[in-house]
Scaffold this motif. Structure first.
Motif, PDB file in Angstrom:
ATOM      1  N   ASP A 194       1.173 -23.136   2.944  1.00  0.00           N
ATOM      2  CA  ASP A 194       2.003 -21.558   2.698  1.00  0.00           C
ATOM      3  C   ASP A 194       2.431 -21.624   1.602  1.00  0.00           C
ATOM      4  O   ASP A 194       2.152 -19.823   1.474  1.00  0.00           O
ATOM      5  CB  ASP A 194       3.301 -22.282   2.994  1.00  0.00           C
ATOM      6  CG  ASP A 194       3.170 -22.473   4.715  1.00  0.00           C
ATOM      7  OD1 ASP A 194       3.087 -21.551   5.656  1.00  0.00           O
ATOM      8  OD2 ASP A 194       4.153 -23.060   5.622  1.00  0.00           O
ATOM      9  N   LYS A 197      -0.614 -18.794   0.235  1.00  0.00           N
ATOM     10  CA  LYS A 197      -0.115 -17.823   0.587  1.00  0.00           C
ATOM     11  C   LYS A 197       0.418 -16.842   0.226  1.00  0.00           C
ATOM     12  O   LYS A 197       0.187 -16.041   0.457  1.00  0.00           O
ATOM     13  CB  LYS A 197      -0.528 -17.888   2.615  1.00  0.00           C
ATOM     14  CG  LYS A 197      -1.440 -18.939   3.346  1.00  0.00           C
ATOM     15  CD  LYS A 197      -1.277 -18.641   4.298  1.00  0.00           C
ATOM     16  CE  LYS A 197      -1.594 -19.582   5.604  1.00  0.00           C
ATOM     17  NZ  LYS A 197      -1.081 -19.915   6.977  1.00  0.00           N
ATOM     18  N   ASN A 198       2.287 -17.780   0.044  1.00  0.00           N
ATOM     19  CA  ASN A 198       2.943 -16.482  -0.515  1.00  0.00           C
ATOM     20  C   ASN A 198       2.928 -16.238  -2.310  1.00  0.00           C
ATOM     21  O   ASN A 198       3.229 -15.489  -2.895  1.00  0.00           O
ATOM     22  CB  ASN A 198       4.050 -16.957  -0.761  1.00  0.00           C
ATOM     23  CG  ASN A 198       4.724 -17.344   0.714  1.00  0.00           C
ATOM     24  OD1 ASN A 198       4.312 -16.901   1.463  1.00  0.00           O
ATOM     25  ND2 ASN A 198       5.501 -18.462   0.925  1.00  0.00           N
ATOM     26  N   HIS A 201      -2.836 -12.624  -4.500  1.00  0.00           N
ATOM     27  CA  HIS A 201      -2.381 -11.256  -4.636  1.00  0.00           C
ATOM     28  C   HIS A 201      -3.665 -10.757  -5.266  1.00  0.00           C
ATOM     29  O   HIS A 201      -3.966  -9.885  -4.629  1.00  0.00           O
ATOM     30  CB  HIS A 201      -1.511 -10.864  -5.668  1.00  0.00           C
ATOM     31  CG  HIS A 201      -0.244 -11.364  -6.019  1.00  0.00           C
ATOM     32  ND1 HIS A 201       1.120 -10.827  -5.618  1.00  0.00           N
ATOM     33  CD2 HIS A 201       0.365 -12.759  -6.357  1.00  0.00           C
ATOM     34  CE1 HIS A 201       2.318 -11.349  -6.105  1.00  0.00           C
ATOM     35  NE2 HIS A 201       1.338 -12.761  -6.001  1.00  0.00           N
ATOM     36  N   GLU A 236      -2.947 -12.954   7.696  1.00  0.00           N
ATOM     37  CA  GLU A 236      -1.840 -13.152   7.059  1.00  0.00           C
ATOM     38  C   GLU A 236      -1.237 -13.415   5.457  1.00  0.00           C
ATOM     39  O   GLU A 236      -0.257 -12.699   5.289  1.00  0.00           O
ATOM     40  CB  GLU A 236      -2.139 -14.653   7.488  1.00  0.00           C
ATOM     41  CG  GLU A 236      -0.154 -15.166   6.286  1.00  0.00           C
ATOM     42  CD  GLU A 236       0.458 -17.195   7.370  1.00  0.00           C
ATOM     43  OE1 GLU A 236       1.739 -16.805   7.059  1.00  0.00           O
ATOM     44  OE2 GLU A 236      -0.479 -17.541   8.084  1.00  0.00           O
ATOM     45  N   ILE A 237      -1.961 -13.307   4.247  1.00  0.00           N
ATOM     46  CA  ILE A 237      -2.110 -12.883   3.146  1.00  0.00           C
ATOM     47  C   ILE A 237      -1.706 -11.693   2.859  1.00  0.00           C
ATOM     48  O   ILE A 237      -0.993 -10.912   1.892  1.00  0.00           O
ATOM     49  CB  ILE A 237      -3.344 -13.555   2.731  1.00  0.00           C
ATOM     50  CG1 ILE A 237      -3.091 -15.387   2.448  1.00  0.00           C
ATOM     51  CG2 ILE A 237      -3.138 -12.843   0.778  1.00  0.00           C
ATOM     52  CD1 ILE A 237      -4.319 -15.896   1.512  1.00  0.00           C
ATOM     53  N   ARG A 239      -1.030  -8.616   4.842  1.00  0.00           N
ATOM     54  CA  ARG A 239      -0.464  -8.782   5.775  1.00  0.00           C
ATOM     55  C   ARG A 239       1.120  -8.482   4.910  1.00  0.00           C
ATOM     56  O   ARG A 239       1.698  -8.162   5.078  1.00  0.00           O
ATOM     57  CB  ARG A 239      -0.075  -8.980   7.532  1.00  0.00           C
ATOM     58  CG  ARG A 239      -1.258  -7.987   8.220  1.00  0.00           C
ATOM     59  CD  ARG A 239      -0.871  -8.408   9.610  1.00  0.00           C
ATOM     60  NE  ARG A 239      -1.973  -7.996  10.597  1.00  0.00           N
ATOM     61  CZ  ARG A 239      -2.136  -7.239  10.494  1.00  0.00           C
ATOM     62  NH1 ARG A 239      -1.036  -5.552  10.419  1.00  0.00           N
ATOM     63  NH2 ARG A 239      -3.697  -6.505  11.390  1.00  0.00           N
ATOM     64  N   ASN A 240       1.343 -10.101   4.739  1.00  0.00           N
ATOM     65  CA  ASN A 240       2.708 -10.440   3.312  1.00  0.00           C
ATOM     66  C   ASN A 240       2.480  -9.547   2.414  1.00  0.00           C
ATOM     67  O   ASN A 240       3.554  -8.837   2.028  1.00  0.00           O
ATOM     68  CB  ASN A 240       2.534 -11.613   3.161  1.00  0.00           C
ATOM     69  CG  ASN A 240       2.467 -12.651   4.825  1.00  0.00           C
ATOM     70  OD1 ASN A 240       4.009 -11.720   5.502  1.00  0.00           O
ATOM     71  ND2 ASN A 240       2.649 -13.795   4.983  1.00  0.00           N
ATOM     72  N   TRP A 242       1.088  -6.371   1.566  1.00  0.00           N
ATOM     73  CA  TRP A 242       1.053  -5.035   2.085  1.00  0.00           C
ATOM     74  C   TRP A 242       3.236  -4.651   1.742  1.00  0.00           C
ATOM     75  O   TRP A 242       3.325  -4.082   1.032  1.00  0.00           O
ATOM     76  CB  TRP A 242       0.890  -4.667   3.410  1.00  0.00           C
ATOM     77  CG  TRP A 242      -0.731  -4.461   3.704  1.00  0.00           C
ATOM     78  CD1 TRP A 242      -1.639  -4.152   2.664  1.00  0.00           C
ATOM     79  CD2 TRP A 242      -1.133  -4.240   4.603  1.00  0.00           C
ATOM     80  NE1 TRP A 242      -2.273  -3.470   2.611  1.00  0.00           N
ATOM     81  CE2 TRP A 242      -2.156  -4.165   4.705  1.00  0.00           C
ATOM     82  CE3 TRP A 242      -0.947  -4.743   5.993  1.00  0.00           C
ATOM     83  CZ2 TRP A 242      -3.686  -3.760   5.844  1.00  0.00           C
ATOM     84  CZ3 TRP A 242      -1.902  -4.570   6.402  1.00  0.00           C
ATOM     85  CH2 TRP A 242      -3.295  -3.902   6.771  1.00  0.00           C
ATOM     86  N   LYS A 243       3.753  -5.720   2.325  1.00  0.00           N
ATOM     87  CA  LYS A 243       5.230  -5.381   1.668  1.00  0.00           C
ATOM     88  C   LYS A 243       5.731  -5.312  -0.064  1.00  0.00           C
ATOM     89  O   LYS A 243       5.940  -5.062  -0.364  1.00  0.00           O
ATOM     90  CB  LYS A 243       5.679  -7.278   2.466  1.00  0.00           C
ATOM     91  CG  LYS A 243       6.101  -6.951   3.706  1.00  0.00           C
ATOM     92  CD  LYS A 243       6.214  -7.701   4.649  1.00  0.00           C
ATOM     93  CE  LYS A 243       5.801  -8.306   6.131  1.00  0.00           C
ATOM     94  NZ  LYS A 243       6.020  -9.375   6.146  1.00  0.00           N
ATOM     95  N   GLU A 244       4.706  -6.820  -0.087  1.00  0.00           N
ATOM     96  CA  GLU A 244       4.842  -6.666  -1.938  1.00  0.00           C
ATOM     97  C   GLU A 244       4.361  -5.992  -2.764  1.00  0.00           C
ATOM     98  O   GLU A 244       5.139  -4.801  -3.604  1.00  0.00           O
ATOM     99  CB  GLU A 244       4.640  -8.150  -2.594  1.00  0.00           C
ATOM    100  CG  GLU A 244       4.882  -8.565  -4.070  1.00  0.00           C
ATOM    101  CD  GLU A 244       4.365  -9.869  -4.268  1.00  0.00           C
ATOM    102  OE1 GLU A 244       4.394  -9.982  -5.688  1.00  0.00           O
ATOM    103  OE2 GLU A 244       4.619 -10.559  -3.297  1.00  0.00           O
TER     104      GLU A 244
END
Length: 293
Positions: A194, A197-198, A201, A236-237, A239-240, A242-244
């Motif tokens: 987790d 993934k977070n 970049h 998952e990486i 899609r997350n 895209w927000k950042e």
């Protein structure tokens, strides 16, 4: 902000991204390339890529050739940089710093680093990461540190320790390396993954497996489980991410040539076509994300 502005103008002109306009910028590796730079860039563009990823050319003539080819074919560039493990630590760190200062003056989309060594101490590896992060902030160019065998990030548990102690450490995830290091598809390790993934970049898209960092052909049905595992993590990486990153994420397709590509004995003929494998990875990610770009 300069980077995001450059990318958004490249994609959409002056139009701001809105919901549903998420984009993945795809980069082709020049690893093992035998074409001229102009031919390579021409083929890259024709195959649907947005840019190339390459080691920075220190020869001034090659620099001019690269600038001309990128401009001619309308391509972006990511540069690779790394720690020279053959030098004493202090000399290697100084060379790393100087090289990265020069590279970031080019204002690439990003710099992907092969950072440190699995034989360095944690504080020595941290010195490379901190130097890179300082230069990144100073010159407004993202610098990411690739998960790679032989580097500080050679394993999942080791990388997690660095992520816990260096808050601004940002990764390029090449999870194929960890598949072979840990002799598994890391199933059952999602909680440990987790934080990775977070903090990822950029992605290097290659399919690894329990016995090697690269399958012989990602299209082959026997590798479908490995393909799906990688695609699930990447989705998952992205899609997350895209927000950042305001709707933009970057991926380099990175299947390598012989002998990284498995070959036949005696003849060393590759078991599949490297270029086709990389294009397949790009299309598989687009399909997974339902992208039209």
């Amino acid at each position: 902000m300069r980077l995001l502005t450059t990318i958004l103008i490249f994609i959409f002109g002056a139009i701001n991204l809105t919901h549903g306009q998420e984009k993945v910028l795809f980069f082709q590796t020049d690893w093992g390339n035998q074409l001229s730079l102009d031919q390579f860039c021409e083929r890259t563009k024709a195959s649907g890529y947005d840019g190339i990823e390459t080691w920075f050319p220190w020869d001034t003539k090659k620099q001019e050739e690269l600038k001309a080819a990128l401009k001619k074919h309308g391509l972006l560039v990511n540069f690779l940089h790394g720690t020279n493990k053959g030098l004493p630590f202090e000399a290697s760190l100084e060379q790393f710093r100087k090289g990265l200062e020069t590279i970031t003056q080019w204002k690439p989309v990003l710099v992907n680093c092969h950072t440190g060594s699995d034989f360095y101490t944690a504080s020595q590896n941290a010195a490379f990461i901190e130097a890179a992060n300082a230069i990144s902030a100073k010159n407004d160019v993202p610098v990411y540190h690739e998960t790679h065998r032989g580097r500080f990030s050679y394993s999942l548990p080791e990388t997690k320790q660095y992520l816990n102690t260096i808050p601004d450490l940002k990764l390029t995830l090449d999870i194929s390396h960890w598949m072979v290091v840990h002799e598994s598809l890391l199933e059952g390790q999602d909680e440990l993954l987790d934080i990775v993934k977070n903090r990822s970049h950029h992605i290097h898209a290659r399919i690894g497996h329990a016995e090697g960092p690269q399958v012989n052909d990602p299209k082959a049905p026997e590798w479908n489980r490995a393909l799906e595992r990688h695609l699930g993590i990447w989705e998952e990486i992205i899609r997350n991410g895209w927000k950042e990153h305001k709707g933009v994420f970057t991926v380099t397709t990175e299947f390598g040539p012989a002998d990284y590509m498995p070959t036949l004995p005696y003849t060393r003929i590759p078991l599949s076509d490297q270029w086709e494998a990389n294009v397949f990875m790009m299309e598989a990610i687009k399909e997974r994300l339902k992208l039209n770009n």
